[in-house]
Structures are given as structure tokens and as C-alpha cells.
Motif scaffolding. Structure first.
Motif, PDB file in Angstrom:
ATOM      1  N   SER A  21     -27.074  25.248   0.289  1.00 40.00           N
ATOM      2  CA  SER A  21     -26.141  24.339  -1.001  1.00 40.00           C
ATOM      3  C   SER A  21     -26.240  24.758  -2.507  1.00 40.00           C
ATOM      4  CB  SER A  21     -26.325  22.981  -0.536  1.00 40.00           C
ATOM      5  OG  SER A  21     -26.107  22.618   0.862  1.00 40.00           O
ATOM      6  N   TYR A  39     -15.115  22.144  -0.493  1.00 39.62           N
ATOM      7  CA  TYR A  39     -14.945  21.338   0.685  1.00 39.62           C
ATOM      8  C   TYR A  39     -14.416  19.975   0.286  1.00 39.62           C
ATOM      9  CZ  TYR A  39     -18.368  23.553   4.224  1.00 39.62           C
ATOM     10  OH  TYR A  39     -18.860  24.174   5.069  1.00 39.62           O
ATOM     11  N   ILE A  46     -21.672  10.179   7.432  1.00 38.91           N
ATOM     12  CA  ILE A  46     -21.965  10.821   6.283  1.00 38.91           C
ATOM     13  C   ILE A  46     -23.577  11.401   6.275  1.00 38.91           C
ATOM     14  CG2 ILE A  46     -22.954  10.037   3.902  1.00 38.91           C
ATOM     15  CD1 ILE A  46     -20.460   8.375   3.528  1.00 38.91           C
ATOM     16  N   TYR A  60     -24.153  14.996   6.759  1.00 41.18           N
ATOM     17  CA  TYR A  60     -23.886  16.095   5.812  1.00 41.18           C
ATOM     18  C   TYR A  60     -25.107  16.268   4.895  1.00 41.18           C
ATOM     19  CZ  TYR A  60     -19.116  15.347   7.000  1.00 41.18           C
ATOM     20  OH  TYR A  60     -17.672  15.228   7.790  1.00 41.18           O
ATOM     21  N   TRP A 105     -20.858  21.705   7.640  1.00 42.58           N
ATOM     22  CA  TRP A 105     -19.893  20.632   7.360  1.00 42.58           C
ATOM     23  C   TRP A 105     -18.369  20.581   8.154  1.00 42.58           C
ATOM     24  CZ3 TRP A 105     -20.702  18.970   1.471  1.00 42.58           C
ATOM     25  CH2 TRP A 105     -21.999  18.873   1.106  1.00 42.58           C
ATOM     26  N   GLN A 106     -17.719  21.792   7.783  1.00 46.11           N
ATOM     27  CA  GLN A 106     -16.608  21.916   8.505  1.00 46.11           C
ATOM     28  C   GLN A 106     -16.250  21.480   9.953  1.00 46.11           C
ATOM     29  OE1 GLN A 106     -15.812  26.032   7.304  1.00 46.11           O
ATOM     30  NE2 GLN A 106     -14.263  25.346   6.093  1.00 46.11           N
ATOM     31  N   PHE A 164     -18.308  19.349  11.415  1.00 44.64           N
ATOM     32  CA  PHE A 164     -18.253  17.748  11.414  1.00 44.64           C
ATOM     33  C   PHE A 164     -16.875  17.154  11.292  1.00 44.64           C
ATOM     34  CE2 PHE A 164     -22.731  18.314  10.160  1.00 44.64           C
ATOM     35  CZ  PHE A 164     -23.291  18.633  11.428  1.00 44.64           C
TER      36      PHE A 164
END
Length: 328
Positions: free
Chosen positions: A171, A180, A229, A232, A238-239, A241
């Protein structure tokens, strides 16, 4: 999974257009965004919906079966906890009017305890190395690298360390996060305006074109995103989820959904806000966003994540322009 979606869409006379979208089910399976483990979890969500639809006089049996199925899903992967337990509790209490004081509601303690066991029994330092050594004994020599595979590396770490590792390794910078957010905002835009697809006749087997309840779909999707949340902060995909919430929202909608007063009112306010401050209602615009911008990534050769969506193209060109200006 594909057969389930096709059957229900055609049974309820819903256009298969969504399944053919770049973010639709076929693409997610082709691109491995919905993995085997996720597919099993989605099948369990279908089972949960079928259990909820059982006769009302079987409240004890219904909630016991529901809790056991949820517990099995949590043992497969704890992410299902965030997508099922909060939503089903709200649904059973607020929509199905199941009394919260009913003692059988405490059967939800079973999946909660299962979740806590999974979280606090994460593993121990060195467990991943032990597992890796056992695996190597079954493999031919020189058929594996000396590096510990990422999933086994995580077993060696505590949850706190995993959070630090993911954020430090995956990240860095803010552009990925902005990407995102833009992608998610457009996905919410399309789901809120899902009714714009009602006149698209793709593989319609009946004369009249049906539609899902956009209000229930949008609310369910947003609720699942909110409840998920914590995921994450722990994992990087992330995609995955986001897409899981997308597919499960469709399952919830045509298994349990309907026109519910306050949900429909909330959806109307969101749609009105978008129409006033972002983009006016336009079916062509909704279709454009869903078909052109929604191509998350394709795996080509050894390149794991080759993004091809419109947002990243804009970022790439903007970055090149900025780099050219700063190096003049």
C-alpha cells in the motif's frame, strides 16, 4: 455457480446483461477474482437464504441450521463472517420481524464463537516452516523455491504483524487507494442505477423484461462493504472483497429481496444525490460506466496484475504528462 445465476435470472425474467459485464460473474471466474474458496462461501450464502425461507414455525431448526452453516463457512474463511452475520441479523430482526429477545436468536453465538476461535488460534511462529517442510517431502527436488510461500509466511505471523506487512509492502503511495475509491464509487453508481438495465434484452427468454429491486441491491451492497471494513486493514486483495460483496448482494436480492419502504426511500435519496451533484439520470451513461470502465485486470503470462480499466489508463497518462513537465 454460473448455472445458479443463469437459472434464477431466467426464472425471474431478468436480463443476463449483468453476467456479461466486465465486472459480472463470468469475468470474475475467468480472471480468478472469485476463487474456489470464495465460490464455496457463496454457495453457503445461497444455503443460508434457503434456510431463512423455511416455514416460520421452525424457528429453532431454522436458526440452528443457519448458525451451523455460517460456522462451517467461517472455518473455510473468516471473511464470510463480515458478509453474513451482520446482514442476516439486521434482516431477520428488521425485515422478518424475528424478535430480538427470542432466546433462539442467541444461536448466532455459535458462529461468533467460531470466528473468535479462528482469530485467536491463528497459529504459532514457525508453523508455516513446519508445513512447508512437510510439503517439500512430497515434491520432486528443484521443483520449488527456497522462499516460504506467502500464505505460510502469514501463518508464522500474528494478525498485528500481517497488517503492518501488508501496508508496508502493498500500500505504498496513495494512487492505488484513489484508484480503488474511484472504482468503488463507479460500482456503487451503477448498482444504484441498476434499473437502467431493465430494457437491455440479452438472452431474455420471455416477452416482458424483469428487474431486480435496485433499492435492496444497493442497500445490501453498501451494508456488506461497511461491515467488511476490517478486512481492508488486514488483507491486500481489496477487489476480491468488493466483488464478493457484489455477487453476494445479487444472491441476497433475488433470494430474500423485495420492495421495502425505508430501504427504497434510502435508495431514492442516494439516487437523487447522484442526479443533483454528480451525474443526471442517463441510461446510456450507466451502461457506458459499467461496460467501459469496469475491467479490473487481466492476467497475461507472468504478469499477475495488468490493470486495464479506464481509471488506470487515465492515471498512467496523467503520470506521464506530469513526469514530462517536471523533467523539462
Amino acid at each position: 455457480m454460473i448455472a445458479y445465476f443463469i437459472y434464477n435470472f431466467t426464472k425471474k425474467n431478468i436480463s443476463l446483461f449483468f453476467l456479461l459485464l466486465p465486472s459480472g460473474l463470468f469475468f470474475l471466474l475467468l480472471d480468478n477474482r472469485i476463487r474456489l474458496k470464495d465460490s464455496l462461501l457463496l454457495l453457503l450464502i445461497i444455503v443460508c437464504c434457503k434456510i431463512i425461507k423455511l416455514a416460520k414455525n421452525n424457528i429453532f431448526t431454522k436458526l440452528l441450521l443457519l448458525s451451523l452453516v455460517l460456522s462451517v463457512g467461517i472455518l473455510l474463511h473468516e471473511m464470510i463472517f463480515f458478509y453474513t452475520v451482520p446482514f442476516l441479523l439486521i434482516y431477520l430482526y428488521s425485515i422478518k420481524k424475528t424478535p430480538l429477545k427470542n432466546v433462539w436468536n442467541f444461536l448466532f453465538i455459535i458462529p461468533v464463537l467460531t470466528f473468535l476461535i479462528v482469530i485467536f488460534s491463528h497459529g504459532f511462529v514457525g508453523a508455516g516452516d513446519i508445513i512447508f517442510e512437510n510439503i517439500k517431502s512430497y515434491l520432486p527436488e528443484n521443483s520449488y523455491t527456497k522462499d516460504l510461500p506467502t500464505p505460510l509466511f502469514y501463518i508464522n505471523s500474528s494478525a498485528k504483524n500481517i497488517i503492518f506487512i501488508n501496508f508496508s509492502a502493498y500500500s505504498q503511495g496513495f494512487s492505488r487507494g484513489i484508484l480503488y475509491l474511484q472504482y468503488l464509487a463507479s460500482l456503487i453508481f451503477v448498482i444504484i442505477r441498476y434499473n437502467d438495465f431493465r430494457n437491455i434484452n440479452v438472452f431474455i427468454f420471455k416477452k416482458d423484461n424483469g428487474s431486480l429491486s435496485s433499492s435492496f441491491l444497493a442497500t445490501t451492497f453498501l451494508l456488506q462493504l461497511f461491515c467488511a471494513i476490517p478486512l481492508y486493514f488486514i488483507a491486500m486483495d481489496w477487489q476480491r472483497f468488493i466483488f464478493f460483496a457484489l455477487i453476494s448482494s445479487f444472491i441476497y436480492t433475488y433470494e430474500l429481496g423485495g420492495e421495502i419502504g425505508y430501504i427504497k426511500k434510502f435508495h431514492f435519496k442516494m439516487d437523487s444525490f447522484i442526479a443533483k451533484y454528480i451525474a443526471p439520470r442517463n441510461e446510456a451513461l450507466t451502461i457506458f460506466v459499467s461496460t467501459v470502465l469496469f475491467v479490473p485486470h487481466l492476467k497475461l503470462g507472468n504478469i499477475d496484475y495488468l490493470f486495464t480499466n479506464g481509471y488506470l489508463m487515465i492515471f498512467n497518462y496523467a503520470t506521464k504528462i506530469l513526469f514530462s513537465i517536471t523533467t523539462l
